[in-house]
Motif scaffolding. Structure first.
Motif, mmCIF file in Angstrom:
data_model
loop_
_atom_site.group_PDB
_atom_site.id
_atom_site.type_symbol
_atom_site.label_atom_id
_atom_site.label_comp_id
_atom_site.label_asym_id
_atom_site.label_seq_id
_atom_site.Cartn_x
_atom_site.Cartn_y
_atom_site.Cartn_z
ATOM 1 N N PHE A 222 0.827 -1.212 0.000
ATOM 2 C CA PHE A 222 0.000 0.000 0.000
ATOM 3 C C PHE A 222 0.859 1.260 0.000
ATOM 4 C CE2 PHE A 222 -2.367 -3.370 2.152
ATOM 5 C CZ PHE A 222 -3.480 -3.457 1.333
ATOM 6 N N GLY A 223 2.010 1.192 -0.615
ATOM 7 C CA GLY A 223 2.858 2.368 -0.751
ATOM 8 C C GLY A 223 3.820 2.598 0.382
ATOM 9 N N GLY A 224 3.888 1.713 1.361
ATOM 10 C CA GLY A 224 4.843 1.851 2.457
ATOM 11 C C GLY A 224 4.232 2.510 3.668
ATOM 12 N N PRO A 225 4.759 2.229 4.862
ATOM 13 C CA PRO A 225 4.214 2.825 6.095
ATOM 14 C C PRO A 225 4.571 4.297 6.189
ATOM 15 C CG PRO A 225 6.172 1.549 6.581
ATOM 16 C CD PRO A 225 5.892 1.324 5.136
ATOM 17 N N SER A 226 3.721 5.010 6.901
ATOM 18 C CA SER A 226 3.983 6.444 7.071
ATOM 19 C C SER A 226 4.990 6.718 8.177
ATOM 20 C CB SER A 226 2.664 7.171 7.391
ATOM 21 O OG SER A 226 2.073 6.622 8.574
ATOM 22 N N ALA A 227 5.226 5.761 9.080
ATOM 23 C CA ALA A 227 6.187 5.940 10.172
ATOM 24 C C ALA A 227 6.862 4.607 10.456
ATOM 25 C CB ALA A 227 5.491 6.463 11.429
ATOM 26 N N LEU A 228 8.048 4.694 11.061
ATOM 27 C CA LEU A 228 8.805 3.481 11.349
ATOM 28 C C LEU A 228 8.047 2.568 12.299
ATOM 29 C CD1 LEU A 228 11.512 1.988 10.956
ATOM 30 C CD2 LEU A 228 12.362 3.190 12.997
ATOM 31 N N ALA A 229 7.303 3.153 13.243
ATOM 32 C CA ALA A 229 6.558 2.338 14.196
ATOM 33 C C ALA A 229 5.452 1.535 13.527
ATOM 34 C CB ALA A 229 5.963 3.231 15.283
ATOM 35 N N GLU A 230 5.009 1.975 12.357
ATOM 36 C CA GLU A 230 3.956 1.265 11.639
ATOM 37 C C GLU A 230 4.506 0.252 10.659
ATOM 38 O OE1 GLU A 230 1.627 4.227 9.764
ATOM 39 O OE2 GLU A 230 1.043 5.241 11.628
ATOM 40 N N SER A 231 5.820 0.141 10.539
ATOM 41 C CA SER A 231 6.441 -0.750 9.570
ATOM 42 C C SER A 231 6.428 -2.183 10.081
ATOM 43 C CB SER A 231 7.885 -0.312 9.293
ATOM 44 O OG SER A 231 8.551 -1.276 8.509
ATOM 45 N N ALA A 232 5.826 -3.072 9.323
ATOM 46 C CA ALA A 232 5.829 -4.487 9.689
ATOM 47 C C ALA A 232 7.244 -5.059 9.596
ATOM 48 C CB ALA A 232 4.882 -5.259 8.781
ATOM 49 N N THR A 233 8.022 -4.563 8.632
ATOM 50 C CA THR A 233 9.401 -5.044 8.493
ATOM 51 C C THR A 233 10.228 -4.676 9.710
ATOM 52 O OG1 THR A 233 9.221 -4.732 6.093
ATOM 53 C CG2 THR A 233 11.427 -5.018 7.005
ATOM 54 N N ALA A 234 10.113 -3.423 10.169
ATOM 55 C CA ALA A 234 10.874 -2.990 11.340
ATOM 56 C C ALA A 234 10.440 -3.747 12.590
ATOM 57 C CB ALA A 234 10.705 -1.493 11.549
ATOM 58 N N THR A 235 9.145 -3.965 12.750
ATOM 59 C CA THR A 235 8.663 -4.703 13.917
ATOM 60 C C THR A 235 9.151 -6.146 13.904
ATOM 61 O OG1 THR A 235 6.679 -3.304 13.979
ATOM 62 C CG2 THR A 235 6.601 -5.399 15.175
ATOM 63 N N THR A 236 9.044 -6.785 12.744
ATOM 64 C CA THR A 236 9.499 -8.173 12.629
ATOM 65 C C THR A 236 11.001 -8.282 12.869
ATOM 66 O OG1 THR A 236 7.737 -8.587 11.019
ATOM 67 C CG2 THR A 236 9.526 -10.193 11.127
ATOM 68 N N PHE A 237 11.745 -7.330 12.316
ATOM 69 C CA PHE A 237 13.203 -7.338 12.511
ATOM 70 C C PHE A 237 13.547 -7.179 13.991
ATOM 71 C CE2 PHE A 237 17.257 -5.141 12.915
ATOM 72 C CZ PHE A 237 18.082 -5.946 12.153
ATOM 73 N N PHE A 238 12.843 -6.289 14.680
ATOM 74 C CA PHE A 238 13.144 -6.047 16.088
ATOM 75 C C PHE A 238 12.827 -7.286 16.938
ATOM 76 C CE2 PHE A 238 11.764 -4.609 20.335
ATOM 77 C CZ PHE A 238 12.942 -4.008 20.761
ATOM 78 N N VAL A 239 11.689 -7.930 16.659
ATOM 79 C CA VAL A 239 11.287 -9.072 17.475
ATOM 80 C C VAL A 239 12.153 -10.296 17.180
ATOM 81 C CG1 VAL A 239 9.404 -10.696 17.924
ATOM 82 C CG2 VAL A 239 8.935 -8.258 17.755
ATOM 83 N N ARG A 240 12.400 -10.577 15.899
ATOM 84 C CA ARG A 240 13.055 -11.833 15.540
ATOM 85 C C ARG A 240 14.576 -11.729 15.497
ATOM 86 N NH1 ARG A 240 9.584 -15.697 13.965
ATOM 87 N NH2 ARG A 240 11.344 -16.884 13.154
ATOM 88 N N VAL A 241 15.127 -10.587 15.147
ATOM 89 C CA VAL A 241 16.583 -10.468 14.974
ATOM 90 C C VAL A 241 17.239 -9.789 16.166
ATOM 91 C CG1 VAL A 241 18.413 -9.531 13.505
ATOM 92 C CG2 VAL A 241 16.344 -10.473 12.471
ATOM 93 N N VAL A 242 16.565 -8.784 16.738
ATOM 94 C CA VAL A 242 17.166 -8.045 17.860
ATOM 95 C C VAL A 242 16.812 -8.688 19.198
ATOM 96 C CG1 VAL A 242 17.278 -5.817 19.025
ATOM 97 C CG2 VAL A 242 17.153 -5.916 16.529
ATOM 98 N N LEU A 243 15.505 -8.935 19.425
ATOM 99 C CA LEU A 243 15.076 -9.462 20.719
ATOM 100 C C LEU A 243 15.373 -10.942 20.896
ATOM 101 C CD1 LEU A 243 11.605 -7.959 21.729
ATOM 102 C CD2 LEU A 243 13.819 -7.629 22.823
ATOM 103 N N SER A 244 15.152 -11.743 19.872
ATOM 104 C CA SER A 244 15.193 -13.200 20.069
ATOM 105 C C SER A 244 15.935 -13.946 18.962
ATOM 106 C CB SER A 244 13.766 -13.737 20.168
ATOM 107 O OG SER A 244 13.037 -13.402 18.988
ATOM 108 N N PRO A 245 17.158 -13.543 18.610
ATOM 109 C CA PRO A 245 17.900 -14.339 17.618
ATOM 110 C C PRO A 245 18.301 -15.700 18.168
ATOM 111 C CG PRO A 245 19.332 -12.689 18.591
ATOM 112 C CD PRO A 245 17.947 -12.410 19.110
ATOM 113 N N PHE A 246 18.276 -15.826 19.510
ATOM 114 C CA PHE A 246 18.716 -17.059 20.159
ATOM 115 C C PHE A 246 17.579 -18.048 20.373
ATOM 116 C CE2 PHE A 246 17.600 -13.831 23.281
ATOM 117 C CZ PHE A 246 16.646 -14.482 24.036
ATOM 118 N N ALA A 247 16.344 -17.719 19.956
ATOM 119 C CA ALA A 247 15.182 -18.540 20.314
ATOM 120 C C ALA A 247 15.326 -19.966 19.780
ATOM 121 C CB ALA A 247 13.902 -17.885 19.791
ATOM 122 N N HIS A 248 15.462 -20.117 18.474
ATOM 123 C CA HIS A 248 15.581 -21.462 17.906
ATOM 124 C C HIS A 248 16.832 -22.191 18.406
ATOM 125 C CE1 HIS A 248 12.195 -22.187 15.256
ATOM 126 N NE2 HIS A 248 12.235 -20.926 14.871
#
Length: 501
Positions: A222-248
Motif C-alpha cells: 500500500f505504498g509503504g508505512p507512514s512511520a517506522l513504528a507502523e512498519s511491519a518489516t521494522a517490527t518483525t526485525f526487532f522481534v526476531r533479529v534483535v530481541l530473540s535471535p537465540f530462540a531457535h
C-alpha cells in the motif's frame, strides 16, 4: 581308502578333537548336499555402490540438501516476491555470523570438523525448513477444515501444538544423523550444544527470510508505512533479529544437550542413551510451544514470557556452555601431565596445551616463523593432544571405547610426527605466559629456528609431517623405553605393551 569323516560319525570332542587330514581327493559327506542348505556362503562380490560409496554418499547428501535449498528458495520467493526475498536475505543474515562465532568459540577446545557444521547448518536452513513449511501448511489447512473453517483457532493450534513438534523433530534429524554416523566427533555436551545450535541457526535464518520478506511485501503493498513504528518489516526485525535471535538455538540446544549427555554415558546404559534424547526433544518442544503461545498472545504476555522464561533459559544455557568449555580445559590440565611423565610431552607443553591463551600464542608464533603451514601443524598438534586427553578421561570414568589402546597409540603417533615443529612454539608460549613457573633451563634448548637445529635435519623431511623415526631421540632422550611403564592397558594401570610393536 579316504580317511575323511563319514556321515553319521560322532565328531570327536574335548582333547580328542583334531583337524581332518588333507587328502588329494577329499570327500565331505557331512556337509549339506544342496547349496540351498549351506550355512556358510561366500560373500557377494562388492557392488558398484560399495566400491564407490565413499564418493557417492557425500555427493548424495550435497545433492539432496541442494535440492531442498532450491525448493525452499522457490517457496519463499512465491510468498515474498523477488524484492521481499532479497530484503529478507539481507536482514536475516545479520545475526548469523554472531551466532556461528559464539558456537565456534564454545567448540574451540576440540573443534568439530567443518564438514559436520556445514552439514548441520545446511540441514537446518534447507531440509528442516522445507519439512516444517510443508507439514505446517498442510496441517493448518486440515485443522481449519476440521474446525468448520475457524481459521483463527486453527492458526493458534498449529503454531502452539503442531509447529513446535514438527520443527523440533526436523531440526533434531541433523543431530541424530551426526550422533549415529559421526560418533567419533560427537564426544559430549559441548558437541551436542554446538551441533544443535548451528542447525537451529540455519533454520532460524531461512525462517527469518520468510517472515521478513513477507513483512516487506506487506509494507510495500500500500505504498509503504507512514512511520517506522507502523512498519511491519521494522517490527518483525526487532522481534526476531534483535530481541530473540537465540530462540531457535535455545530450543534445539536442549535436544543437543541430551544427545551430548547420552554420548558420554558408558555403552552398558542403553536405556538411558535412548531415553535422554527423547526427553531433550520433549523439553525443546514444550519450550518452543510456550514461546509460540506467548508470541501469538497479548504484548504483556509476550514480554512476561520473554523476561521470566526466555532470558533466564538463555542465560542458563550460556552459563552451561562456558562451564562445559572450562570443564574440558580442566580435563586437559588433569590428564596431559600423565603423558608428560611418560615422556610424550614436556612439562611446559602439558601446561600450554591446557591454556587456550597459550595455544593461540603458540599458533601465532609458529605462523611468524614457519608461515601458515607451521601454524596449521601446531593446530593439529593441539587438536590431537586434546583428543588424547579426552579419550583417556572418558576411559577413566568407564565410558571408554573398546579399542582404547589402538586409538591412544594412533593419537600418540600423530603427536610424535608433529612434535619436531610443534613443540618449540608450544614451549615458547608456556615460557611467555607462565614466566618463572617454567624457567628455560627446565626443558633446555629448543630445536629449529628457536634454537639449535634438531638432530636428523628439518622436521619436514620426507612425506608430510614425517618426523623422526620411531625410537629415535629428536630432543636428546628417548621418548619411551621398550618394556618401561607406559600409559597403555586398562585405564589407571599405568602399564601395558610398548608402543608400535
Amino acid at each position: 581308502m579316504h580317511q575323511g569323516f563319514q556321515r553319521g560319525d560322532a565328531y570327536p570332542t574335548g582333547a580328542a578333537r583334531a583337524v581332518p587330514s588333507y587328502e588329494e581327493d577329499p570327500r565331505f559327506p557331512a556337509m549339506p548336499a544342496s547349496p540351498a542348505d549351506w550355512r556358510y556362503r561366500p560373500p557377494p562380490a562388492p557392488s558398484w555402490w560399495h566400491r564407490h560409496s565413499g564418493t557417492l554418499r557425500p555427493l548424495a547428501v550435497v545433492g539432496l540438501l541442494t535440492l531442498c535449498g532450491l525448493m525452499i528458495l522457490a517457496l519463499v520467493r512465491e510468498q515474498t516476491g523477488t524484492q521481499g526475498l532479497f530484503v529478507g536475505l539481507a536482514l536475516a543474515l545479520l545475526p548469523v555470523p554472531l551466532l556461528l562465532g559464539a558456537f565456534r568459540w564454545v567448540d574451540g577446545v576440540e573443534p568439530a570438523p567443518w564438514r559436520n557444521l556445514a552439514f548441520a547448518f545446511a540441514w537446518g536452513a534447507c531440509a528442516a525448513t522445507l519439512v516444517a513449511l510443508l507439514a505446517n501448511s498442510l496441517t493448518t489447512a486440515w485443522l481449519a477444515t476440521s474446525m468448520n473453517g475457524d481459521g483463527s483457532r486453527a492458526d493458534t493450534v498449529g503454531s502452539t501444538v503442531v509447529a513446535p513438534v514438527v520443527e523440533e523433530v526436523a531440526k533434531a534429524g541433523a543431530i541424530l544423523l551426526l550422533y549415529l554416523f559421526r560418533r567419533r566427533d560427537f564426544t559430549g555436551v559441548v558437541s551436542g550444544l554446538v551441533v544443535a545450535g548451528v542447525t537451529a541457526t540455519g533454520f532460524a535464518f531461512t525462517e527469518n527470510v520468510l517472515y521478513l520478506g513477507s513483512a516487506y511485501g506487506q509494507d510495500t503493498a500500500f505504498g509503504g508505512p507512514s512511520a517506522l513504528a507502523e512498519s511491519a518489516t521494522a517490527t518483525t526485525f526487532f522481534v526476531r533479529v534483535v530481541l530473540s535471535p537465540f530462540a531457535h538455538p535455545l530450543f534445539t540446544a536442549l535436544t543437543g544437550l541430551a544427545f551430548g549427555v547420552a554420548a558420554g554415558l558408558p555403552p552398558q546404559r542403553r536405556t538411558a542413551r535412548v531415553l535422554l534424547p527423547l526427553g531433550g526433544l520433549l523439553a525443546a518442544t514444550v519450550l518452543h510451544s510456550v514461546w509460540n503461545g506467548a508470541a501469538s498472545g497479548a504484548g504483556a504476555t509476550f514480554m512476561s514470557v520473554y523476561a521470566l522464561c526466555m532470558l533466564p533459559a538463555c542465560a542458563a544455557l550460556a552459563w552451561l556452555a562456558v562451564r562445559s568449555r572450562q570443564h574440558t580445559v580442566r580435563t586437559l590440565r588433569r590428564t596431559l601431565p600423565a603423558y608428560a611423565a611418560a615422556g610424550w610431552l614436556s612439562v611446559p607443553e602439558a601446561w600450554a596445551l591446557a591454556s587456550m591463551r597459550a595455544r593461540g600464542l603458540a599458533r601465532e608464533y609458529a605462523r611468524r616463523t614457519h608461515g601458515a603451514e607451521g601454524a596449521r601443524t601446531v593446530l593439529e598438534y593441539q587438536h590431537f593432544a586434546t583428543s588424547l586427553a579426552l579419550l583417556r578421561a572418558r576411559a577413566e570414568r568407564g565410558a571408554g571405547a573398546p579399542d582404547f589402546v589402538a586409538r591412544e597409540q594412533e593419537l600418540l603417533h600423530h603427536l610424535w610426527t608433529r612434535r619436531a615443529l610443534a613443540t618449540p612454539p608450544t614451549e615458547h608460549a608456556a615460557l611467555v605466559l607462565a614466566g618463572p613457573a617454567y624457567p628455560a633451563p627446565a626443558w633446555g634448548p629448543v630445536p629449529g629456528p628457536y634454537g639449535p637445529p634438531p638432530p636428523g635435519g628439518a622436521p619436514y623431511a620426507g612425506p608430510p609431517y614425517a618426523g623422526p623415526p620411531y625410537g629415535s631421540a629428536p630432543y636428546g632422550g628417548a621418548p619411551y623405553a621398550r618394556g618401561a611403564s607406559m600409559p597403555y592397558g586398562p585405564p589407571g594401570s599405568g602399564t601395558g605393551p610398548p608402543p608400535y610393536g
